[in-house]
Design a protein around this motif. Structure first.
Motif, PDB file in Angstrom:
ATOM      1  N   ILE A   1      41.057  41.092  14.697  1.00  0.00           N
ATOM      2  CA  ILE A   1      40.189  40.276  15.549  1.00  0.00           C
ATOM      3  C   ILE A   1      39.485  41.205  16.524  1.00  0.00           C
ATOM      4  CG2 ILE A   1      40.099  38.494  17.340  1.00  0.00           C
ATOM      5  CD1 ILE A   1      42.624  37.281  16.041  1.00  0.00           C
ATOM      6  N   ASP A   2      38.160  41.103  16.580  1.00  0.00           N
ATOM      7  CA  ASP A   2      37.355  41.848  17.547  1.00  0.00           C
ATOM      8  C   ASP A   2      37.407  41.069  18.855  1.00  0.00           C
ATOM      9  OD1 ASP A   2      35.467  43.319  18.964  1.00  0.00           O
ATOM     10  OD2 ASP A   2      33.763  42.433  17.918  1.00  0.00           O
ATOM     11  N   ALA A   3      38.211  41.551  19.802  1.00  0.00           N
ATOM     12  CA  ALA A   3      38.434  40.795  21.043  1.00  0.00           C
ATOM     13  C   ALA A   3      37.816  41.487  22.240  1.00  0.00           C
ATOM     14  CB  ALA A   3      39.930  40.614  21.271  1.00  0.00           C
ATOM     15  N   GLU A   4      37.470  40.670  23.198  1.00  0.00           N
ATOM     16  CA  GLU A   4      37.102  41.163  24.526  1.00  0.00           C
ATOM     17  C   GLU A   4      37.971  40.408  25.527  1.00  0.00           C
ATOM     18  OE1 GLU A   4      33.348  40.257  26.375  1.00  0.00           O
ATOM     19  OE2 GLU A   4      33.280  38.255  25.507  1.00  0.00           O
ATOM     20  N   LEU A   5      38.311  41.075  26.614  1.00  0.00           N
ATOM     21  CA  LEU A   5      39.116  40.475  27.677  1.00  0.00           C
ATOM     22  C   LEU A   5      38.267  40.432  28.928  1.00  0.00           C
ATOM     23  CD1 LEU A   5      41.761  39.429  28.904  1.00  0.00           C
ATOM     24  CD2 LEU A   5      42.510  41.815  29.107  1.00  0.00           C
ATOM     25  N   ILE A   6      38.084  39.220  29.456  1.00  0.00           N
ATOM     26  CA  ILE A   6      37.291  39.015  30.667  1.00  0.00           C
ATOM     27  C   ILE A   6      38.214  38.494  31.759  1.00  0.00           C
ATOM     28  CG2 ILE A   6      35.329  37.818  31.703  1.00  0.00           C
ATOM     29  CD1 ILE A   6      34.427  37.221  28.756  1.00  0.00           C
ATOM     30  N   LEU A   7      38.387  39.277  32.806  1.00  0.00           N
ATOM     31  CA  LEU A   7      39.148  38.831  33.970  1.00  0.00           C
ATOM     32  C   LEU A   7      38.164  38.279  34.982  1.00  0.00           C
ATOM     33  CD1 LEU A   7      41.543  41.888  34.465  1.00  0.00           C
ATOM     34  CD2 LEU A   7      41.893  39.866  33.049  1.00  0.00           C
ATOM     35  N   VAL A   8      38.461  37.117  35.527  1.00  0.00           N
ATOM     36  CA  VAL A   8      37.645  36.536  36.589  1.00  0.00           C
ATOM     37  C   VAL A   8      38.538  36.449  37.818  1.00  0.00           C
ATOM     38  CG1 VAL A   8      36.168  34.636  37.320  1.00  0.00           C
ATOM     39  CG2 VAL A   8      36.311  35.233  34.893  1.00  0.00           C
ATOM     40  N   ASP A   9      38.273  37.318  38.779  1.00  0.00           N
ATOM     41  CA  ASP A   9      39.149  37.506  39.926  1.00  0.00           C
ATOM     42  C   ASP A   9      38.572  36.829  41.165  1.00  0.00           C
ATOM     43  OD1 ASP A   9      41.564  39.348  40.827  1.00  0.00           O
ATOM     44  OD2 ASP A   9      40.038  39.442  42.397  1.00  0.00           O
ATOM     45  N   ASP A  10      39.350  35.926  41.750  1.00  0.00           N
ATOM     46  CA  ASP A  10      38.990  35.349  43.046  1.00  0.00           C
ATOM     47  C   ASP A  10      39.371  36.369  44.092  1.00  0.00           C
ATOM     48  OD1 ASP A  10      37.934  33.006  42.135  1.00  0.00           O
ATOM     49  OD2 ASP A  10      39.725  31.808  42.481  1.00  0.00           O
ATOM     50  N   ASP A  11      38.393  36.991  44.669  1.00  0.00           N
ATOM     51  CA  ASP A  11      38.554  38.142  45.552  1.00  0.00           C
ATOM     52  C   ASP A  11      39.736  38.001  46.501  1.00  0.00           C
ATOM     53  OD1 ASP A  11      38.211  40.434  47.014  1.00  0.00           O
ATOM     54  OD2 ASP A  11      36.266  39.876  47.835  1.00  0.00           O
ATOM     55  N   SER A  12      40.740  38.846  46.257  1.00  0.00           N
ATOM     56  CA  SER A  12      41.943  38.828  47.087  1.00  0.00           C
ATOM     57  C   SER A  12      42.039  40.103  47.931  1.00  0.00           C
ATOM     58  CB  SER A  12      43.186  38.660  46.211  1.00  0.00           C
ATOM     59  OG  SER A  12      43.283  39.731  45.288  1.00  0.00           O
ATOM     60  N   GLY A  13      40.913  40.718  48.198  1.00  0.00           N
ATOM     61  CA  GLY A  13      40.912  41.920  49.026  1.00  0.00           C
ATOM     62  C   GLY A  13      41.529  43.100  48.300  1.00  0.00           C
ATOM     63  N   LEU A  14      42.606  43.630  48.862  1.00  0.00           N
ATOM     64  CA  LEU A  14      43.247  44.805  48.273  1.00  0.00           C
ATOM     65  C   LEU A  14      43.789  44.524  46.874  1.00  0.00           C
ATOM     66  CD1 LEU A  14      45.067  46.353  51.359  1.00  0.00           C
ATOM     67  CD2 LEU A  14      42.931  47.078  50.287  1.00  0.00           C
ATOM     68  N   GLY A  15      44.199  43.289  46.620  1.00  0.00           N
ATOM     69  CA  GLY A  15      44.669  42.940  45.284  1.00  0.00           C
ATOM     70  C   GLY A  15      43.563  43.077  44.255  1.00  0.00           C
ATOM     71  N   SER A  16      42.358  42.696  44.623  1.00  0.00           N
ATOM     72  CA  SER A  16      41.221  42.840  43.713  1.00  0.00           C
ATOM     73  C   SER A  16      40.857  44.299  43.511  1.00  0.00           C
ATOM     74  CB  SER A  16      40.012  42.065  44.242  1.00  0.00           C
ATOM     75  OG  SER A  16      40.281  40.682  44.205  1.00  0.00           O
ATOM     76  N   VAL A  17      40.960  45.097  44.572  1.00  0.00           N
ATOM     77  CA  VAL A  17      40.688  46.530  44.451  1.00  0.00           C
ATOM     78  C   VAL A  17      41.652  47.152  43.452  1.00  0.00           C
ATOM     79  CG1 VAL A  17      40.737  48.734  45.688  1.00  0.00           C
ATOM     80  CG2 VAL A  17      39.671  46.736  46.752  1.00  0.00           C
ATOM     81  N   ALA A  18      42.929  46.812  43.551  1.00  0.00           N
ATOM     82  CA  ALA A  18      43.936  47.341  42.626  1.00  0.00           C
ATOM     83  C   ALA A  18      43.665  46.857  41.204  1.00  0.00           C
ATOM     84  CB  ALA A  18      45.336  46.926  43.073  1.00  0.00           C
ATOM     85  N   THR A  19      43.290  45.602  41.048  1.00  0.00           N
ATOM     86  CA  THR A  19      42.980  45.070  39.722  1.00  0.00           C
ATOM     87  C   THR A  19      41.799  45.812  39.120  1.00  0.00           C
ATOM     88  OG1 THR A  19      43.843  42.892  40.324  1.00  0.00           O
ATOM     89  CG2 THR A  19      42.372  42.980  38.431  1.00  0.00           C
ATOM     90  N   CYS A  20      40.761  46.053  39.907  1.00  0.00           N
ATOM     91  CA  CYS A  20      39.588  46.786  39.418  1.00  0.00           C
ATOM     92  C   CYS A  20      39.959  48.203  38.993  1.00  0.00           C
ATOM     93  CB  CYS A  20      38.496  46.819  40.481  1.00  0.00           C
ATOM     94  SG  CYS A  20      37.673  45.226  40.718  1.00  0.00           S
ATOM     95  N   ARG A  21      40.847  48.841  39.722  1.00  0.00           N
ATOM     96  CA  ARG A  21      41.287  50.194  39.333  1.00  0.00           C
ATOM     97  C   ARG A  21      41.985  50.174  37.971  1.00  0.00           C
ATOM     98  NH1 ARG A  21      43.576  51.372  45.055  1.00  0.00           N
ATOM     99  NH2 ARG A  21      41.700  52.110  46.096  1.00  0.00           N
ATOM    100  N   HIS A  22      42.838  49.182  37.770  1.00  0.00           N
ATOM    101  CA  HIS A  22      43.506  49.051  36.467  1.00  0.00           C
ATOM    102  C   HIS A  22      42.480  48.831  35.356  1.00  0.00           C
ATOM    103  CE1 HIS A  22      47.646  49.174  37.754  1.00  0.00           C
ATOM    104  NE2 HIS A  22      47.457  48.186  38.622  1.00  0.00           N
TER     105      HIS A  22
END
Length: 119
Positions: free
Chosen positions: A32-53
């Protein structure tokens, strides 16, 4: 056989790597040709860490992207799902939780009836 997987997130940085690696291991094994889309409700530092991952996973060759929604754009599960669906690249889409409550390994079996034209 192509699939967009939409995952709303909020403070889920620790789950992003295992979710991604497990999901793509399963979808690749099922051809299966998959794409993963994360939609993040900006949680400040949590979102920064998620973006780094996400950046590290993209650099490793995973088809993953993130949409961080500023507070002014609203928050909440339903609206995050809609944003993800609107940004999906494939016609077949699946929504799952980021907390690994839904096992990524089950995605091919769940999506198969639609991908195979049987549903």
């Amino acid at each position: 056989r192509a699939l967009s997987v939409v995952v709303p997130t909020y403070e889920e940085a620790d789950n992003v790597r295992p979710l991604c690696t497990r999901l793509f291991a399963a979808t690749r094994a099922a051809d299966i040709d998959a794409e993963l889309i994360l939609v993040d409700d900006d949680s400040g530092l949590g979102s920064v860490a998620t973006c780094r991952h996400v950046d590290k996973l993209k650099a490793a060759g995973y088809n993953i992207r993130i949409i961080v929604r500023p507070a002014a754009d609203g928050k909440g599960l339903s609206s995050a799902v809609l944003v993800g669906l609107r940004n999906a690249r494939h016609d077949t889409m699946l929504v799952m939780d980021a907390d690994l409550q839904h096992e990524p390994e089950s995605v091919p079996a769940v999506a198969a009836p639609v991908l195979d034209g049987k549903a």
